[in-house]
Design a protein around this motif. Structure first.
Motif, mmCIF file in Angstrom:
data_model
loop_
_atom_site.group_PDB
_atom_site.id
_atom_site.type_symbol
_atom_site.label_atom_id
_atom_site.label_comp_id
_atom_site.label_asym_id
_atom_site.label_seq_id
_atom_site.Cartn_x
_atom_site.Cartn_y
_atom_site.Cartn_z
ATOM 1 N N VAL A 288 8.107 8.592 50.217
ATOM 2 C CA VAL A 288 9.220 8.844 49.311
ATOM 3 C C VAL A 288 9.225 10.298 48.875
ATOM 4 C CG1 VAL A 288 9.263 6.472 48.447
ATOM 5 C CG2 VAL A 288 7.895 8.195 47.246
ATOM 6 N N ILE A 289 10.400 10.723 48.399
ATOM 7 C CA ILE A 289 10.572 12.059 47.843
ATOM 8 C C ILE A 289 11.346 11.919 46.547
ATOM 9 C CG2 ILE A 289 12.667 12.399 49.222
ATOM 10 C CD1 ILE A 289 12.006 15.374 49.314
ATOM 11 N N LEU A 290 11.057 12.754 45.578
ATOM 12 C CA LEU A 290 11.784 12.705 44.310
ATOM 13 C C LEU A 290 11.882 14.101 43.710
ATOM 14 C CD1 LEU A 290 9.636 12.853 41.627
ATOM 15 C CD2 LEU A 290 8.936 10.700 42.659
ATOM 16 N N GLY A 291 12.897 14.273 42.885
ATOM 17 C CA GLY A 291 13.040 15.511 42.141
ATOM 18 C C GLY A 291 12.163 15.464 40.903
ATOM 19 N N LEU A 292 11.258 16.414 40.789
ATOM 20 C CA LEU A 292 10.336 16.473 39.643
ATOM 21 C C LEU A 292 10.810 17.588 38.731
ATOM 22 C CD1 LEU A 292 7.712 15.196 38.541
ATOM 23 C CD2 LEU A 292 6.454 17.003 39.717
ATOM 24 N N SER A 293 11.370 17.211 37.595
ATOM 25 C CA SER A 293 12.067 18.171 36.739
ATOM 26 C C SER A 293 11.212 18.745 35.621
ATOM 27 C CB SER A 293 13.282 17.489 36.113
ATOM 28 O OG SER A 293 12.863 16.491 35.185
ATOM 29 N N ASN A 389 16.678 13.060 54.895
ATOM 30 C CA ASN A 389 17.170 12.869 56.269
ATOM 31 C C ASN A 389 16.230 13.498 57.287
ATOM 32 O OD1 ASN A 389 20.708 13.237 55.441
ATOM 33 N ND2 ASN A 389 19.395 11.451 55.363
ATOM 34 N N LYS A 390 15.746 14.680 56.973
ATOM 35 C CA LYS A 390 14.905 15.407 57.924
ATOM 36 C C LYS A 390 13.526 14.753 58.069
ATOM 37 C CE LYS A 390 16.084 18.717 59.623
ATOM 38 N NZ LYS A 390 16.761 18.968 60.915
ATOM 39 N N ALA A 391 12.961 14.305 56.955
ATOM 40 C CA ALA A 391 11.598 13.756 56.966
ATOM 41 C C ALA A 391 11.560 12.239 57.135
ATOM 42 C CB ALA A 391 10.881 14.145 55.667
ATOM 43 N N GLY A 392 12.701 11.583 56.945
ATOM 44 C CA GLY A 392 12.723 10.122 57.026
ATOM 45 C C GLY A 392 12.213 9.433 55.783
ATOM 46 N N LYS A 393 11.885 10.209 54.758
ATOM 47 C CA LYS A 393 11.386 9.619 53.518
ATOM 48 C C LYS A 393 12.549 9.200 52.622
ATOM 49 C CE LYS A 393 7.195 12.478 53.497
ATOM 50 N NZ LYS A 393 6.434 13.527 52.766
ATOM 51 N N MET A 394 12.340 8.164 51.843
ATOM 52 C CA MET A 394 13.384 7.675 50.954
ATOM 53 C C MET A 394 13.345 8.422 49.625
ATOM 54 S SD MET A 394 14.038 3.821 49.549
ATOM 55 C CE MET A 394 12.615 3.880 48.472
ATOM 56 N N VAL A 395 14.523 8.741 49.095
ATOM 57 C CA VAL A 395 14.605 9.380 47.779
ATOM 58 C C VAL A 395 14.479 8.317 46.692
ATOM 59 C CG1 VAL A 395 16.059 10.699 46.196
ATOM 60 C CG2 VAL A 395 16.045 11.254 48.643
ATOM 61 N N GLY A 417 19.722 8.295 45.719
ATOM 62 C CA GLY A 417 18.428 7.710 46.034
ATOM 63 C C GLY A 417 18.580 6.347 46.668
ATOM 64 N N GLY A 418 17.521 5.920 47.314
ATOM 65 C CA GLY A 418 17.506 4.611 47.933
ATOM 66 C C GLY A 418 16.975 3.538 47.020
ATOM 67 N N PHE A 419 16.241 3.936 45.987
ATOM 68 C CA PHE A 419 15.635 2.968 45.075
ATOM 69 C C PHE A 419 15.417 3.651 43.735
ATOM 70 C CE2 PHE A 419 12.162 -0.087 43.822
ATOM 71 C CZ PHE A 419 12.930 -1.235 43.941
#
Length: 542
Positions: A288-293, A389-395, A417-419
């Motif tokens: 997974v990937i997420l925005g860390l603010s 999209n590039k890494a295949g990881k879900m947001v 995001g996907g979840f």
């Protein structure tokens, strides 16, 4: 004459639609139960063969030949232990039933049709099934076992039917989703049943997660006096033995394993971990990937993701702008380093400027407003989706229930995001969960928890510029969404009428946003989504 029987509670994690894989789990568990516990009987959760809830898969005629093949496989492979397993069945008239089969010596010796079909909250069983009407009692080694399925135990009639048909003990197959107070409700309900029928009950629950639902396991055996004699763990697949002794006219459950249960924030945190892990892994995402603010919501989401998936499978991205405080950058970097995740910072100033130039003619003569704030969020959302999209990881989206309720989020921006792990977690609970997580190991910087929350989309912005204090907001949301209280009833509790009217107005007009949001984990007794179905277009008011 004394009779002894060992029943194993087969608390397993099936995958919806993976009939072959679920049968593998069933057969493997049955063999283990026999070899490790010398079990006579193993009981699995409700609809284990398909996983629960299969929803409209149940309307596909092609499902049922596969189920028949699955039952045949179990009958062929499991011959030296009784297997009690849940599945859906369609008869020759096209009627469907929620079933349990008693498989003994390679044959289905008896079957039971669920009588009480829940049709509230997240349940739609009356959409699919026809109710049964008759008890099912099977004798084994001198003990008569009554079979019930999930909701049946919440009503008096099925259990009294089984008792009157001679049952010495009830086997209850369940796929009961998690909510904050659900396990206590189960205990209280079964205590009422055993008090009424004077018989012990073995309650076997599914574990794992399916989309927005978490199944916490926590299977248990309750003696006829209402005491829990055997307790399986929560949030873990496990086979737990229950030893029965029949003496004269009664069956006694011997004291056995008593796993310690989670409490308070710890239970909720475990549910969130399981929800994230199941969703990501069952859907085949590598991470997974997420925005860390540097804010509390993304900080907690990162902690949950790492604890659920491992640091190697989580990536965090800081996307600073001119309004991003230095402490936000520092805290995000510190947490990413502490948790050992891949981390990068992508400033969005140049991208925002490019949009300003492109939109200059369209915006000519207008004042700066929410449009520019939303543009920042949408740039960040676009970056996250591109990396995804590039890494295949879900947001992973990071919005909490308080924001989701009042629409304090941006479509195609921070809502991407996907979840959405925190979708059903109110902001006040976000803080408590963050503090709890830091008791395990300090990973969320303290000032992320203590500083006033801000979206940092304009100078000196804080959430309370636009919203009531979160203590007030969350209580109003609970009263209106979960308890269906009217505005007048909420005001009567002591809340300011202007705050109440504002919050309710925001909730009602934000339904269109919620319909477009990512699925998220249900932890309360009423979550947004299929748990609360309100029209988008509506002129209703109170």
């Amino acid at each position: 004459m004394t009779q002894n029987v060992t029943v194993v509670m087969g608390q397993i994690d099936p995958i919806v639609g993976d009939i072959s894989g679920n049968v593998d789990l069933i057969i493997e568990a049955a063999i283990r139960a026999k070899n490790e516990s010398q079990a006579d009987i193993i009981v699995f959760p409700e609809m284990t063969i398909t996983g629960y809830p299969p929803e409209d898969l149940l309307l596909r005629d092609g499902l049922y030949p596969q189920i028949n093949q699955a039952l045949n496989r179990i009958c062929e492979a499991v011959t030296d232990i009784v297997c009690v397993v849940g599945y859906p069945m369609m008869d020759e008239l096209g009627e469907r039933f929620n079933m349990a089969a008693w498989i003994e010596e390679g044959l289905i010796q008896a079957s039971y049709m669920k009588q009480n079909l829940p049709n509230y909250s997240v349940f739609d069983e009356q959409r699919y099934f026809t109710a049964g009407h008759h008890p099912c009692v099977v004798e084994f080694n001198g003990i008569k076992f009554g079979i019930l399925i999930c909701e049946d135990i919440w009503k008096i009639t099925p259990s009294t039917q089984a008792r009157d048909a001679g049952a010495d003990i009830i086997l209850n197959l369940n796929a009961s989703p998690f909510s904050e107070e659900k396990h206590q409700d189960r205990i209280a309900t079964l205590q009422r049943r055993v008090d009424e029928i004077k018989k012990p009950i073995i309650y076997v629950n599914q574990v794992g997660a399916q989309d927005d639902l978490v199944f916490d396991g926590g299977s248990f055996a309750m003696c006829a006096d209402g005491e829990v004699c055997v307790q399986a763990p929560e949030f873990k697949s496990e086979l737990t033995a229950v030893k029965l002794v029949k003496q004269a006219d009664s069956v006694v459950i011997l004291e056995g394993q008593k796993s310690k249960l989670f409490e308070g924030e710890a239970r909720i945190y475990e549910a969130l971990k399981m929800g994230v892990k199941s969703y990501v892994q069952k859907n085949g995402f590598p991470g997974v990937i997420l925005g860390l603010s540097g804010g509390i919501d993304s900080a907690l989401t990162l902690a949950i993701a790492v604890d659920a998936l491992g640091a190697d499978n989580v990536e965090a991205v800081m996307m600073p702008f001119r309004y991003t405080a230095e402490i936000s950058k520092e805290d995000a970097a510190q947490q990413a380093k502490t948790m050992g995740v891949k981390y990068q910072s992508i400033p969005i100033e140049s991208m925002y400027s490019a949009f300003e130039v492109a939109l200059a003619a369209s915006f000519e003569g207008t004042e700066t407003d929410l449009t520019e704030e939303n543009l920042q969020a949408r740039i960040r959302g676009t970056l996250l989706m591109a990396i995804s999209n590039k890494a295949g990881k879900m947001v992973l989206a990071t919005s909490n229930k308080s924001e989701v309720a009042v629409g304090y989020s941006t479509l195609y921006g921070d809502m991407v995001g996907g979840f959405s792990p925190l979708k059903d977690v109110p902001k006040t609970l976000v803080y408590r969960l963050a503090e709890y997580r830091n008791t395990l190991s300090e990973c969320i910087p303290n000032r992320v928890i203590t500083r006033p929350p801000s979206a940092e989309l304009r100078p000196d912005q804080v959430d309370q510029d636009s919203l009531p204090d979160y203590d007030v907001l969350d209580t109003i949301v609970k009263q209106y969404v979960r308890l269906d209280k009217s505005p007048a009833e909420i005001v009567a509790l002591g809340f300011d009428e202007e705050d109440v009217r504002k919050v309710i107005r925001l909730i009602d007009r934000s339904e269109y946003k919620r319909r477009q949001s990512a699925p998220g984990i249900k932890i309360t007794q009423r979550a947004f989504g299929r748990d609360r179905r309100y029209p988008i277009t509506s002129h209703y008011s109170e």
